[in-house]
Enzyme design. Sequence first.
Site, PDB file in Angstrom:
ATOM      1  N   ASP A  67       1.029  -1.272   0.279  1.00  0.00           N
ATOM      2  CA  ASP A  67       0.069  -0.282  -0.278  1.00  0.00           C
ATOM      3  C   ASP A  67       0.933   1.550   0.108  1.00  0.00           C
ATOM      4  O   ASP A  67       2.338   1.440   0.426  1.00  0.00           O
ATOM      5  CB  ASP A  67      -0.721   0.425   1.453  1.00  0.00           C
ATOM      6  N   ASN A 136      -7.364  -3.241  14.352  1.00  0.00           N
ATOM      7  CA  ASN A 136      -8.791  -3.634  13.753  1.00  0.00           C
ATOM      8  C   ASN A 136      -8.840  -4.648  13.541  1.00  0.00           C
ATOM      9  O   ASN A 136      -9.887  -4.599  12.843  1.00  0.00           O
ATOM     10  CB  ASN A 136      -8.856  -2.551  13.027  1.00  0.00           C
ATOM     11  N   HIS A 138      -6.826  -4.792  10.262  1.00  0.00           N
ATOM     12  CA  HIS A 138      -6.985  -5.093   8.932  1.00  0.00           C
ATOM     13  C   HIS A 138      -5.697  -5.347   8.620  1.00  0.00           C
ATOM     14  O   HIS A 138      -5.086  -6.238   9.081  1.00  0.00           O
ATOM     15  CB  HIS A 138      -6.750  -3.339   8.716  1.00  0.00           C
ATOM     16  N   GLU A 143      -9.730  -2.384   5.269  1.00  0.00           N
ATOM     17  CA  GLU A 143     -10.375  -2.095   6.087  1.00  0.00           C
ATOM     18  C   GLU A 143     -11.711  -2.990   6.524  1.00  0.00           C
ATOM     19  O   GLU A 143     -12.645  -3.492   5.850  1.00  0.00           O
ATOM     20  CB  GLU A 143     -10.495  -0.783   6.429  1.00  0.00           C
TER      21      GLU A 143
HETATM   22  C1  F6R Z   1       1.505  -1.834   6.106  1.00  0.00           C
HETATM   23  C2  F6R Z   1       0.007  -2.335   6.728  1.00  0.00           C
HETATM   24  C3  F6R Z   1      -0.798  -2.642   7.383  1.00  0.00           C
HETATM   25  C4  F6R Z   1      -0.097  -2.820   8.498  1.00  0.00           C
HETATM   26  C5  F6R Z   1      -0.567  -2.706   9.850  1.00  0.00           C
HETATM   27  C6  F6R Z   1      -0.306  -2.832  11.534  1.00  0.00           C
HETATM   28  O1  F6R Z   1       2.114  -1.527   4.867  1.00  0.00           O
HETATM   29  O2  F6R Z   1       0.110  -1.916   5.854  1.00  0.00           O
HETATM   30  O3  F6R Z   1      -1.705  -3.389   7.300  1.00  0.00           O
HETATM   31  O4  F6R Z   1       1.153  -3.827   8.689  1.00  0.00           O
HETATM   32  O5  F6R Z   1      -1.382  -1.619  10.517  1.00  0.00           O
HETATM   33  O6  F6R Z   1       0.988  -1.479  11.217  1.00  0.00           O
HETATM   34  P1  F6R Z   1       2.111  -1.227  13.114  1.00  0.00           P
HETATM   35  O7  F6R Z   1       2.872  -2.699  12.395  1.00  0.00           O
HETATM   36  O8  F6R Z   1       2.817  -0.874  12.585  1.00  0.00           O
HETATM   37  O9  F6R Z   1       1.521  -1.899  13.738  1.00  0.00           O
END
Ligand code: F6R
Length: 256
Positions: A67, A136, A138, A143
């Site tokens: 992303d 959450n 995702h 999401e």
């Molecule tokens: C990042 C992504 C998100 C993160 C997730 C966890 O490219 O796609 O899904 O993997 O938000 O983020 P952290 O590792 O910062 O807790």
Amino acid sequence: MKIHVFANEEELHEAAAQTIVRLLRRKPDAVLGLATGGTPVGIYAKLAAAFRRGEVSFARATTFNLDEYVGLPPDHPESYRSYMERHLFRHIDLPQERAHIPDGNAADLERECERYERLLQEAGRIDLMLLGLGHNGHIGFNEPGRQLHSRTHVAVLHPKTREANARFFRSPEEVPARAVTMGLGGIFKAVTILLVVKGADKADIVHRALTGPLTTECPASLLQLHPDLVVMLDEGAAARFGRPAPGEAQPVNGLR
Ligand code: F6R
């Protein structure tokens, strides 16, 4: 599904990095799916170290990031392009033209999603998709909600996601409201999915995702359907999976 629990971050990062190193040694032209955020930073540091030691080359590899934020200039320190350069790309020999990240500044975002989707299709299957997990549920920026998307799309970030990511910005308002993200179809096509989750604050959500009902309200719950899901947890994230009895060996494989 295989679940590995590690006593400390160091071991977890090394194990995740070595999974990628082993893949590239077996298949130097492997296609990797990459995540950003806090979770993979230590893994990328280990990969860079393995490259410096001459244990691995990325010269024939291709990467696809999950992303990118919409509207952050590519050289903004928190764009995922900058993040990847800082934590991985500038330290390894991956050819720039094969390091794919969606363009969150494209004038026509729908066309950008189509372009990214086409690149993914042309690359065939991702060999290994590295995933983190949102509080959450995702994955990527897919999401929770009433519906999920299979293809690359523009996602509106959940308020919780913006709140969680505010720690990387000067103020919560600076966190972009939208992102271009791979859809679940692209993620699920990967031969192997490596889900890495760290911290007690994610113990509930990772337990729910891996053992609870499959629901669009927890996109990661669909990972239960993937035929080759490898999960790496630290002790904090593994808390809800139960404790081994005194004297019992720490399980490193399978649900405990
Ligand atoms: C990042 C992504 C998100 C993160 C997730 C966890 O490219 O796609 O899904 O993997 O938000 O983020 P952290 O590792 O910062 O807790």
